[in-house]
Design an enzyme around this catalytic site. Structure first.
Site, mmCIF file in Angstrom:
data_model
loop_
_atom_site.group_PDB
_atom_site.id
_atom_site.type_symbol
_atom_site.label_atom_id
_atom_site.label_comp_id
_atom_site.label_asym_id
_atom_site.label_seq_id
_atom_site.Cartn_x
_atom_site.Cartn_y
_atom_site.Cartn_z
ATOM 1 N N THR A 46 0.760 -1.363 -0.121
ATOM 2 C CA THR A 46 0.045 0.079 -0.021
ATOM 3 C C THR A 46 0.964 1.035 -0.085
ATOM 4 O O THR A 46 0.195 2.183 -0.126
ATOM 5 C CB THR A 46 -0.797 0.004 1.122
ATOM 6 N N ALA B 13 3.921 4.015 -1.292
ATOM 7 C CA ALA B 13 4.388 4.399 -2.773
ATOM 8 C C ALA B 13 5.164 3.205 -3.532
ATOM 9 O O ALA B 13 4.885 3.212 -4.728
ATOM 10 C CB ALA B 13 5.118 5.757 -2.583
ATOM 11 N N VAL B 14 6.219 2.803 -2.978
ATOM 12 C CA VAL B 14 7.228 2.019 -3.620
ATOM 13 C C VAL B 14 6.525 0.687 -3.987
ATOM 14 O O VAL B 14 6.672 -0.037 -4.803
ATOM 15 C CB VAL B 14 8.344 1.385 -3.041
ATOM 16 N N SER C 143 -3.900 -2.118 7.345
ATOM 17 C CA SER C 143 -4.347 -1.991 5.789
ATOM 18 C C SER C 143 -4.872 -3.240 5.249
ATOM 19 O O SER C 143 -5.525 -3.284 4.200
ATOM 20 C CB SER C 143 -3.102 -1.763 4.888
ATOM 21 N N ARG D 239 21.497 -4.025 3.578
ATOM 22 C CA ARG D 239 22.315 -3.665 2.724
ATOM 23 C C ARG D 239 23.915 -3.991 2.853
ATOM 24 O O ARG D 239 24.784 -4.235 1.761
ATOM 25 C CB ARG D 239 22.162 -2.360 2.204
ATOM 26 N N CYS E 298 18.295 4.772 -3.467
ATOM 27 C CA CYS E 298 17.698 5.131 -4.667
ATOM 28 C C CYS E 298 18.902 6.126 -5.200
ATOM 29 O O CYS E 298 19.030 6.039 -6.443
ATOM 30 C CB CYS E 298 16.294 5.952 -4.347
ATOM 31 N N LYS F 283 25.500 6.420 3.081
ATOM 32 C CA LYS F 283 24.900 5.183 2.293
ATOM 33 C C LYS F 283 25.518 5.335 0.868
ATOM 34 O O LYS F 283 26.037 4.058 0.427
ATOM 35 C CB LYS F 283 23.603 5.275 2.240
ATOM 36 N N ARG G 284 17.470 17.659 -0.001
ATOM 37 C CA ARG G 284 16.205 17.625 -0.260
ATOM 38 C C ARG G 284 15.435 18.532 -1.045
ATOM 39 O O ARG G 284 15.780 19.881 -0.428
ATOM 40 C CB ARG G 284 15.235 17.105 0.825
ATOM 41 N N HIS H 154 15.225 12.094 -8.754
ATOM 42 C CA HIS H 154 16.355 12.484 -8.113
ATOM 43 C C HIS H 154 17.380 13.052 -9.392
ATOM 44 O O HIS H 154 17.389 12.368 -10.293
ATOM 45 C CB HIS H 154 16.945 11.320 -7.400
ATOM 46 N N ASN I 252 13.208 7.971 -9.150
ATOM 47 C CA ASN I 252 13.663 7.372 -7.844
ATOM 48 C C ASN I 252 12.699 6.339 -7.307
ATOM 49 O O ASN I 252 12.902 5.201 -6.750
ATOM 50 C CB ASN I 252 13.706 8.202 -6.677
#
Length: 344
Positions: free
Chosen positions: A11, A13-14, A40, A100, A130, A214, A235, A242, A315
């Site tokens: 649910t 955005a990604v 959800s 990661r 991203c 990162k 930002r 991006h 992104n």
């Protein structure tokens, strides 16, 4: 042969972009599940043009018999449920920062280091940050040609990187500015509308932010441990897409025409580099596109073997959803995963 695929964080955005990408690319699916938190569960979400999925509760979902799980629920949730899915025999591709930098988890951009997928001993593959993804896609062909030793990058990162809440805050503040409503920052440390904030993620002991850290450590893990990276992450009031201004120092002498030629042929890269008004790509033009666009390619005469360029990418797509789906596609192409019904 089709696969049973679960999308975790469906649910968000990604997660929605992952579902969209799977459908657009006709990923071989026999069954798909949309998973999210208990609050959800029961919601309906579209998959492709005709199918509607009912969101299931991640907490109670049994991954036994499922082939691939694409995770994008937040690091703390992945920490609990990604190992649970992997233990059930499901290949996990995780979009969060949780795994990661763990040495036994491959960190993969398919155009850059697909062979790392062969080392997925724990059944978990990590999707990079991203801002790292689009940069290493552009750096890879240049590194192969000139051997990059140092990267200095300034990013201009869209609010979509902070999720739907970040996008909502930019919209509300932008609208409010025209009617005199005061800005009330919640997702960001300062007003984001009509402003730039040189702060993404938390500050670390050396003064860098975690986002900047990162980019450095992920680039070294993906591309070459001998590359030094110095990043400043900002930002900006852009919804999606991006942008990065990148300067590299190389071991080998840099030839601009050879650089253009190798970028022109590189997978995942579109070179749009005209020295004229509008001869470059901006973030608004990359929305919904799969590629990393490279422009403003030029020699940096202030350092030995220096080269500078500008790159932009969506992104939510290449920076998250598309890269995750491409990892799954690459694993299939390399015969690293087979549907349960066909496993020996």
């Amino acid at each position: 042969m089709g696969y049973r695929v679960a999308v975790v964080g469906a649910t968000g955005a990604v997660g929605r972009e992952i579902l969209k990408t799977l459908a657009e690319r006709a990923f071989p699916i026999t069954e798909i599940a949309a998973l999210a938190s208990a609050r959800s569960a029961g919601q309906e979400i579209s998959f492709g043009e005709k199918k509607v999925l009912k969101v299931q509760n991640l907490e109670t979902f049994d991954f036994t018999g499922w082939d691939i799980a694409l995770f994008s629920p937040g690091a703390s949730v992945s920490a609990v449920h990604a190992p649970r899915a992997a233990k059930a025999g499901c290949i996990v591709i995780d979009n969060t920062s949780q795994f990661r930098m763990e040495p036994d988890v491959p960190l993969v951009v398919p155009e850059v280091n697909p062979d790392a997928l062969k080392k997925a001993k724990r059944g978990i593959i990590a999707n990079p940050n991203c801002s790292t993804i689009q940069m290493v896609v552009a750096l890879k062909p240049l590194h192969d040609l000139f051997t990059i030793r140092r990267v200095v990058v300034a990013t201009y990162q869209a609010v979509a990187g902070a999720g739907k809440e970040g996008m909502d805050e930019l919209f509300i503040q932008s609208r409010g500015s025209f009617v005199g409503d005061p800005a009330s920052p919640e997702q960001f440390t300062k007003q984001i509308a009509f402003n730039c904030i040189p702060h993404i993620d938390r500050f670390m002991d050396d003064g860098a932010t975690k986002e900047e850290w990162k980019m450095a450590v992920e680039t070294r893990k993906i591309l070459d441990p001998d590359i030094s990276v110095f990043a400043t992450c900002v930002r900006v009031p852009v919804f999606i897409g991006h942008s990065e201004a990148v300067v590299v120092e190389c071991e080998e002498p840099v030839d601009l025409e050879r650089a253009r030629a190798v970028l022109r042929d590189a997978p995942g890269v579109i070179l749009h580099d005209k020295q004229e008004d509008g001869g470059y790509v901006t973030p608004i033009e990359c929305v919904g596109e799969d590629a990393t666009y490279v422009s403003r390619l030029r020699i940096d005469p202030t350092v030995p073997n220096g080269l500078a360029f500008w790159c932009v990418s969506d992104n939510l797509r290449k920076g998250a959803a598309l890269n995750a789906v491409q990892i799954a596609e690459t694993m299939i192409a390399l015969d690293l995963i087979r549907p349960r019904a066909h496993r020996v």
